[in-house]
Write a protein that holds these residues in place. Structure first.
Motif: not given
Length: 66
Positions: A44-54
């Motif tokens: 899950l740490l690999d996802l840090v910074g890869t998601l776009e927040w609305d």
């Protein structure tokens, strides 16, 4: 599935002491489950910074929908 393993007796003794498990099977099963859970968490740490927040999303408003 029957499997023969040569386990380090010192590690096994520590696993028994820490886990409270009474059998080798229970101790190894618990260790494998915890190993898998830990590796999945690290993934899950690999996802840090890869998601776009609305920024316009209102989670409180979504809770009251229904």
């Amino acid at each position: 599935m029957a499997t023969n393993l040569a386990l380090d007796p010192d590690l096994l003794d520590r696993a028994f002491a820490i886990s409270g498990q009474a059998t080798k099977k229970a101790a190894v099963t618990l260790a494998l489950r915890e190993f898998i859970a830990r590796r999945e968490q690290l993934g899950l740490l690999d996802l840090v910074g890869t998601l776009e927040w609305d920024d316009s999303f209102d989670y409180k408003a979504e809770r009251s929908r229904g």
